[in-house]
Enzyme design. Sequence first.
Site, PDB file in Angstrom:
ATOM      1  N   GLY A 230      46.040  39.278  34.206  1.00 11.12           N
ATOM      2  CA  GLY A 230      45.883  39.290  35.391  1.00 11.12           C
ATOM      3  C   GLY A 230      46.317  40.554  36.065  1.00 11.12           C
ATOM      4  O   GLY A 230      46.740  40.486  37.339  1.00 11.12           O
ATOM      5  N   GLY A 231      45.771  41.649  35.425  1.00 15.26           N
ATOM      6  CA  GLY A 231      45.895  43.031  35.753  1.00 15.26           C
ATOM      7  C   GLY A 231      45.475  43.584  37.272  1.00 15.26           C
ATOM      8  O   GLY A 231      45.578  44.914  37.224  1.00 15.26           O
ATOM      9  N   ASP A 255      41.383  39.913  33.634  1.00 17.07           N
ATOM     10  CA  ASP A 255      41.476  39.234  34.968  1.00 17.07           C
ATOM     11  C   ASP A 255      40.049  38.643  34.961  1.00 17.07           C
ATOM     12  O   ASP A 255      39.219  38.473  33.987  1.00 17.07           O
ATOM     13  CB  ASP A 255      41.402  40.429  35.968  1.00 17.07           C
ATOM     14  CG  ASP A 255      42.320  39.939  37.330  1.00 17.07           C
ATOM     15  OD1 ASP A 255      41.903  38.673  38.009  1.00 17.07           O
ATOM     16  OD2 ASP A 255      43.164  40.564  37.702  1.00 17.07           O
ATOM     17  N   PHE A 277      44.200  33.076  33.256  1.00 20.96           N
ATOM     18  CA  PHE A 277      45.258  32.978  32.550  1.00 20.96           C
ATOM     19  C   PHE A 277      45.752  31.513  32.553  1.00 20.96           C
ATOM     20  O   PHE A 277      47.021  30.983  32.181  1.00 20.96           O
ATOM     21  CB  PHE A 277      46.419  33.773  33.124  1.00 20.96           C
ATOM     22  CG  PHE A 277      46.598  33.805  34.695  1.00 20.96           C
ATOM     23  CD1 PHE A 277      46.762  32.594  35.439  1.00 20.96           C
ATOM     24  CD2 PHE A 277      46.473  34.988  35.420  1.00 20.96           C
ATOM     25  CE1 PHE A 277      46.979  32.783  36.825  1.00 20.96           C
ATOM     26  CE2 PHE A 277      46.672  35.299  36.684  1.00 20.96           C
ATOM     27  CZ  PHE A 277      46.933  34.091  37.551  1.00 20.96           C
ATOM     28  N   ARG A 292      52.622  41.065  36.100  1.00 15.62           N
ATOM     29  CA  ARG A 292      53.212  41.605  37.140  1.00 15.62           C
ATOM     30  C   ARG A 292      52.707  40.819  38.507  1.00 15.62           C
ATOM     31  O   ARG A 292      51.321  40.897  38.616  1.00 15.62           O
ATOM     32  CB  ARG A 292      52.904  43.222  37.486  1.00 15.62           C
ATOM     33  CG  ARG A 292      53.485  43.739  38.667  1.00 15.62           C
ATOM     34  CD  ARG A 292      53.496  45.362  38.882  1.00 15.62           C
ATOM     35  NE  ARG A 292      54.189  45.652  39.948  1.00 15.62           N
ATOM     36  CZ  ARG A 292      54.315  46.881  40.479  1.00 15.62           C
ATOM     37  NH1 ARG A 292      53.849  47.981  39.583  1.00 15.62           N
ATOM     38  NH2 ARG A 292      55.247  47.252  41.579  1.00 15.62           N
ATOM     39  N   HIS A 296      55.151  34.794  40.851  1.00 14.73           N
ATOM     40  CA  HIS A 296      55.866  34.567  42.178  1.00 14.73           C
ATOM     41  C   HIS A 296      54.389  33.870  43.253  1.00 14.73           C
ATOM     42  O   HIS A 296      54.946  33.268  43.972  1.00 14.73           O
ATOM     43  CB  HIS A 296      56.078  35.794  42.747  1.00 14.73           C
ATOM     44  CG  HIS A 296      55.218  36.593  43.325  1.00 14.73           C
ATOM     45  ND1 HIS A 296      55.497  37.818  44.189  1.00 14.73           N
ATOM     46  CD2 HIS A 296      53.838  37.055  43.013  1.00 14.73           C
ATOM     47  CE1 HIS A 296      54.466  38.354  44.523  1.00 14.73           C
ATOM     48  NE2 HIS A 296      53.499  37.997  43.840  1.00 14.73           N
TER      49      HIS A 296
END
Length: 388
Positions: A230-231, A255, A277, A292, A296
């Site tokens: 997921g970059g 991604d 993902f 990263r 969250h």
Amino acid sequence: MDAQLQEFQNLFDKLSASKDEVTRKALLNICRSQTGRLETPWETVWRMIMEPHQSAALRAALEMGLIDALASSTTPLTSTQLSEKTNCNEKLITRILRPLAVRHLVKEASFETYTSSPVTSFLSQPGVAGGFKFMFDIASRCTQQIPSFLAQDKFASPSPQGVFEHTFSTPLPMFPWLQAHPNHMKDFGDLMMGQQMGRVPWFDVADVDQVLFESKGGEKKDEVLLVDVGGGRGYDLQAFKTRFPDGDGKLVLQDLPMVVEDIQDLDEAVVRQVHDFFTPQPVRDAKAYYLRYILHDYSDEKCQEILKHIVDAMTPGYSKLLIFEWVLPDTESALFPSLLDINMMALLGGMERTQSQWKVLLEGAGLEVRRFWGEDKEAESLIECVRK
């Protein structure tokens, strides 16, 4: 003299000599604390009441083209000249720029004459204005709905699902909705790019030799060294490649299709791979998988789904999972991550987590936390994990 004021003077003298970033942050925290002591309760409340008005003025200035006009000019511009450049009403320009000048977002050179400030120039950089637009157009609308949305559930849920859907009257969560609204998706991409500016990369927070390069295995070029899951547009991998150009092993960026297709500047050596993902991880036995600002975004339950696919691909005793996110202290959290937690609640039903919450989440996914790297509560930490 107040002890904190004496500390401020000592730190200011140190900063003048060293330009040290840690010292600058310490000074800034003292200034914020002293401001809180100097303000009356009336001033504090009214400052917060009027903050949305300031953001609205800046959003209008961006849309009107005033920020770009000022940033690109080498001389001050009158409101008349700005009107000619932007085709906007001259009196409106003065009203919009007035509060921005008070907060030094632009400079007031003389009567109805303006020039750029450091903030103006910053806002004109690629990615920054788009990020502000996303936060104003999307995030701010959602945060306004948090109180009424929570009240519907009698304030029972600490991490509500559906504020975004409620705000925009859509059955789609934010990311699928953004895919159907490419202009907002571009602004979101700009926001992610803008967040990199001025922030310390993960490999400056942790000992990279210890975390990644030691006992890497067979040292074969066809081994995968790092998978950025997921970059986005690849900013972190590009920074890593630039810092460690001779590192052995492949770098893989993953991604969704429209994100991968939008990549402009990325080293050709980085493998680009379409991947969701929430589905099984196609790259197995990599030295490290990197996340990263992913976890969250989601509730603990959704995070478990993401983590399970990565854990299944990891080789025990060899592979690592590296998570670069905020790790909130139990007390005296910094302002930015505290507000970011509210932002996550509004947009995605996600959250910023404390160290104890991270441990519970990761252990529940079959991971063991080796170390939390980074002790600055105003910056992200690197969480180093291995498969149990």
